[in-house]
Write a protein that holds these residues in place. Structure first.
Motif, PDB file in Angstrom:
ATOM      1  N   ARG A 142       0.828  -1.206   0.000  1.00  0.00           N
ATOM      2  CA  ARG A 142       0.000   0.000   0.000  1.00  0.00           C
ATOM      3  C   ARG A 142       0.860   1.253   0.000  1.00  0.00           C
ATOM      4  NH1 ARG A 142      -2.062   4.124  -0.110  1.00  0.00           N
ATOM      5  NH2 ARG A 142      -4.047   4.859   0.740  1.00  0.00           N
ATOM      6  N   LEU A 143       1.953   1.250   0.777  1.00  0.00           N
ATOM      7  CA  LEU A 143       2.842   2.404   0.805  1.00  0.00           C
ATOM      8  C   LEU A 143       3.633   2.544  -0.497  1.00  0.00           C
ATOM      9  CD1 LEU A 143       4.321   2.354   4.427  1.00  0.00           C
ATOM     10  CD2 LEU A 143       2.547   3.851   3.499  1.00  0.00           C
ATOM     11  N   LEU A 144       3.974   1.410  -1.107  1.00  0.00           N
ATOM     12  CA  LEU A 144       4.744   1.479  -2.348  1.00  0.00           C
ATOM     13  C   LEU A 144       3.968   2.144  -3.476  1.00  0.00           C
ATOM     14  CD1 LEU A 144       6.458  -2.021  -2.396  1.00  0.00           C
ATOM     15  CD2 LEU A 144       7.587   0.194  -2.202  1.00  0.00           C
ATOM     16  N   ALA A 145       2.650   2.160  -3.368  1.00  0.00           N
ATOM     17  CA  ALA A 145       1.841   2.794  -4.414  1.00  0.00           C
ATOM     18  C   ALA A 145       1.838   4.313  -4.315  1.00  0.00           C
ATOM     19  CB  ALA A 145       0.407   2.268  -4.354  1.00  0.00           C
ATOM     20  N   VAL A 146       2.170   4.871  -3.137  1.00  0.00           N
ATOM     21  CA  VAL A 146       2.061   6.314  -2.947  1.00  0.00           C
ATOM     22  C   VAL A 146       3.383   6.970  -2.566  1.00  0.00           C
ATOM     23  CG1 VAL A 146      -0.369   6.197  -2.322  1.00  0.00           C
ATOM     24  CG2 VAL A 146       1.347   5.970  -0.538  1.00  0.00           C
ATOM     25  N   LEU A 147       4.316   6.240  -1.974  1.00  0.00           N
ATOM     26  CA  LEU A 147       5.556   6.864  -1.540  1.00  0.00           C
ATOM     27  C   LEU A 147       6.592   7.062  -2.641  1.00  0.00           C
ATOM     28  CD1 LEU A 147       6.302   5.418   2.014  1.00  0.00           C
ATOM     29  CD2 LEU A 147       5.544   7.695   1.383  1.00  0.00           C
ATOM     30  N   PRO A 148       6.824   6.096  -3.543  1.00  0.00           N
ATOM     31  CA  PRO A 148       7.831   6.318  -4.583  1.00  0.00           C
ATOM     32  C   PRO A 148       7.451   7.463  -5.506  1.00  0.00           C
ATOM     33  CG  PRO A 148       7.302   3.990  -4.398  1.00  0.00           C
ATOM     34  CD  PRO A 148       6.282   4.725  -3.602  1.00  0.00           C
ATOM     35  N   ASP A 149       8.473   8.176  -5.987  1.00  0.00           N
ATOM     36  CA  ASP A 149       8.215   9.271  -6.911  1.00  0.00           C
ATOM     37  C   ASP A 149       7.772   8.764  -8.284  1.00  0.00           C
ATOM     38  OD1 ASP A 149      10.571   8.112  -7.598  1.00  0.00           O
ATOM     39  OD2 ASP A 149      11.745   9.957  -7.713  1.00  0.00           O
ATOM     40  N   ARG A 150       8.065   7.501  -8.571  1.00  0.00           N
ATOM     41  CA  ARG A 150       7.643   6.893  -9.833  1.00  0.00           C
ATOM     42  C   ARG A 150       7.516   5.395  -9.628  1.00  0.00           C
ATOM     43  NH1 ARG A 150      11.473   7.804 -14.814  1.00  0.00           N
ATOM     44  NH2 ARG A 150      12.771   6.479 -13.506  1.00  0.00           N
ATOM     45  N   VAL A 151       6.421   4.831 -10.103  1.00  0.00           N
ATOM     46  CA  VAL A 151       6.180   3.399  -9.949  1.00  0.00           C
ATOM     47  C   VAL A 151       6.944   2.654 -11.045  1.00  0.00           C
ATOM     48  CG1 VAL A 151       4.443   1.579  -9.981  1.00  0.00           C
ATOM     49  CG2 VAL A 151       3.932   3.764  -8.896  1.00  0.00           C
ATOM     50  N   THR A 152       7.959   1.890 -10.637  1.00  0.00           N
ATOM     51  CA  THR A 152       8.737   1.065 -11.554  1.00  0.00           C
ATOM     52  C   THR A 152       8.735  -0.367 -11.037  1.00  0.00           C
ATOM     53  OG1 THR A 152      10.797   1.548 -10.387  1.00  0.00           O
ATOM     54  CG2 THR A 152      10.199   2.993 -12.223  1.00  0.00           C
ATOM     55  N   TYR A 153       8.839  -1.305 -11.945  1.00  0.00           N
ATOM     56  CA  TYR A 153       8.809  -2.713 -11.561  1.00  0.00           C
ATOM     57  C   TYR A 153       9.993  -3.102 -10.671  1.00  0.00           C
ATOM     58  CZ  TYR A 153       4.951  -3.464 -14.788  1.00  0.00           C
ATOM     59  OH  TYR A 153       3.731  -3.421 -15.415  1.00  0.00           O
ATOM     60  N   PRO A 154      11.247  -2.685 -10.967  1.00  0.00           N
ATOM     61  CA  PRO A 154      12.348  -3.077 -10.065  1.00  0.00           C
ATOM     62  C   PRO A 154      12.180  -2.543  -8.653  1.00  0.00           C
ATOM     63  CG  PRO A 154      13.209  -2.372 -12.184  1.00  0.00           C
ATOM     64  CD  PRO A 154      11.759  -2.013 -12.177  1.00  0.00           C
ATOM     65  N   ALA A 155      11.833  -1.253  -8.517  1.00  0.00           N
ATOM     66  CA  ALA A 155      11.669  -0.684  -7.181  1.00  0.00           C
ATOM     67  C   ALA A 155      10.488  -1.323  -6.446  1.00  0.00           C
ATOM     68  CB  ALA A 155      11.467   0.832  -7.283  1.00  0.00           C
ATOM     69  N   TYR A 156       9.419  -1.562  -7.165  1.00  0.00           N
ATOM     70  CA  TYR A 156       8.253  -2.192  -6.534  1.00  0.00           C
ATOM     71  C   TYR A 156       8.586  -3.615  -6.092  1.00  0.00           C
ATOM     72  CZ  TYR A 156       3.321  -1.150  -5.729  1.00  0.00           C
ATOM     73  OH  TYR A 156       2.132  -0.814  -5.147  1.00  0.00           O
ATOM     74  N   ALA A 157       9.338  -4.352  -6.911  1.00  0.00           N
ATOM     75  CA  ALA A 157       9.711  -5.715  -6.552  1.00  0.00           C
ATOM     76  C   ALA A 157      10.634  -5.733  -5.341  1.00  0.00           C
ATOM     77  CB  ALA A 157      10.380  -6.410  -7.742  1.00  0.00           C
ATOM     78  N   LEU A 158      11.604  -4.810  -5.293  1.00  0.00           N
ATOM     79  CA  LEU A 158      12.507  -4.749  -4.146  1.00  0.00           C
ATOM     80  C   LEU A 158      11.753  -4.390  -2.872  1.00  0.00           C
ATOM     81  CD1 LEU A 158      15.614  -2.962  -5.700  1.00  0.00           C
ATOM     82  CD2 LEU A 158      15.457  -5.332  -4.950  1.00  0.00           C
ATOM     83  N   GLY A 159      10.853  -3.420  -2.966  1.00  0.00           N
ATOM     84  CA  GLY A 159      10.069  -3.058  -1.796  1.00  0.00           C
ATOM     85  C   GLY A 159       9.160  -4.178  -1.336  1.00  0.00           C
TER      86      GLY A 159
END
Length: 295
Positions: A202-219
């Protein structure tokens, strides 16, 4: 061991830098989220380092061809409880250092702003992926079939132990009537695991400045790893009650399930990131300056 330490030194920055760069905002909330994300990723990076060094550990014992897969499973399962505390110290130190070195600057507008419903849907779909591993694959009956149903002859026999490490987040059996209350207490650890995964996605959808697959997967891997650690600590506390073995005897089981957290964390993060990318609406742009009307 040198291969393990070198792999850890290379793996931790490769995941920590994308996580820190993608997190937007400032303040205590961002610091707490950064420490939690880096803590989970530090544990996962340590598990990957153990996995990378496992073939060298098996070969150094002179048994690289005899019972290779059981030997790899045994080498990969050693020392997983140690990174829990070390990763927390490294996460706090890295977050503090990046806070001191980060320059003040204007934040760029986000290309897409997911709504609250989109963020919750993405978190729910990703949590369903992890819940499948917890409810179905972590059942002792299913795990037993996985371990005994893939046997073969030769040096690659008995792959069940190695496969269970990558698909089993926890372990549970069907409840029995005399100990149903205690069975429910143990299941609270699984509930906490799924709650941490949903909260992280839920936080990964709003905290990152841009939704990317690598960052989302790491989070997602970090959130799933933290959930597995919390579930393991809860199970250890329940097992420690009324025992004289000492707390360190039950601390060794805290790191179990981290390998599966990597697999299903990546799957859950990919599903959530795809949901956000498909349903996110564009950020409203500033109104353009009014043009002069022709005479």
């Amino acid at each position: 061991m040198r291969v393990r330490y070198a792999a850890l030194v290379l793996l931790f920055p490769c995941g920590a830098l994308p996580l820190l760069r993608r997190l937007s905002g400032r303040g205590v909330r961002r610091a707490v989220v950064s420490v939690a994300a880096l803590w989970g990723w530090g544990i996962a990076a340590a598990m990957l380092a153990v996995t990378v060094s496992a073939p060298w550990m098996v070969a150094s014992g002179g048994s690289a061809t005899f019972r290779l897969l059981p030997g790899l499973a045994s080498a990969m399962s050693q020392g997983r409880e140690l990174p829990v505390g070390a990763a927390l110290v490294a996460a706090a130190a890295t977050t503090g250092l990046m806070t001191l070195l980060r320059r003040e600057g204007t934040s760029e507008p986000r290309p897409a702003v997911p709504t609250t419903a989109t963020a919750r849907l993405a978190a729910t779909l990703g949590t369903v992926v992890v819940a499948f591993a917890v409810i179905v694959l972590s059942n002792d009956r299913v795990a037993g079939r996985i371990q005994t149903g893939l046997g073969s002859g030769g040096g690659l026999s008995e792959p069940g132990d190695l496969l269970r490490q990558w698909v089993q987040l926890s372990a549970w059996t069907m409840p029995t009537s005399p100990a149903f209350g205690r069975w429910l207490l143990y299941r609270l650890g699984d509930v906490a695991l799924l709650a941490l995964v949903w909260w992280g996605l839920r936080l990964l959808a709003v905290l990152p400045d841009r939704v990317t697959y690598p960052a989302y997967a790491l989070g997602s891997v970090a959130a799933t790893t933290l959930g597995v650690v919390v579930s393991g600590i809860w199970s250890s506390l329940l097992s420690y009650q009324g025992s004289t073995g000492g707390p360190l005897l039950y601390y060794v089981s805290v790191g179990s399930g981290v390998s599966a957290a990597l697999v299903f964390g990546v799957l859950a993060g990919s599903v959530s990131a795809l949901t956000v990318r498909l349903r996110a609406r564009p950020h409203p742009s500033s109104p353009a300056a009014a043009q002069a009307q022709p005479a």
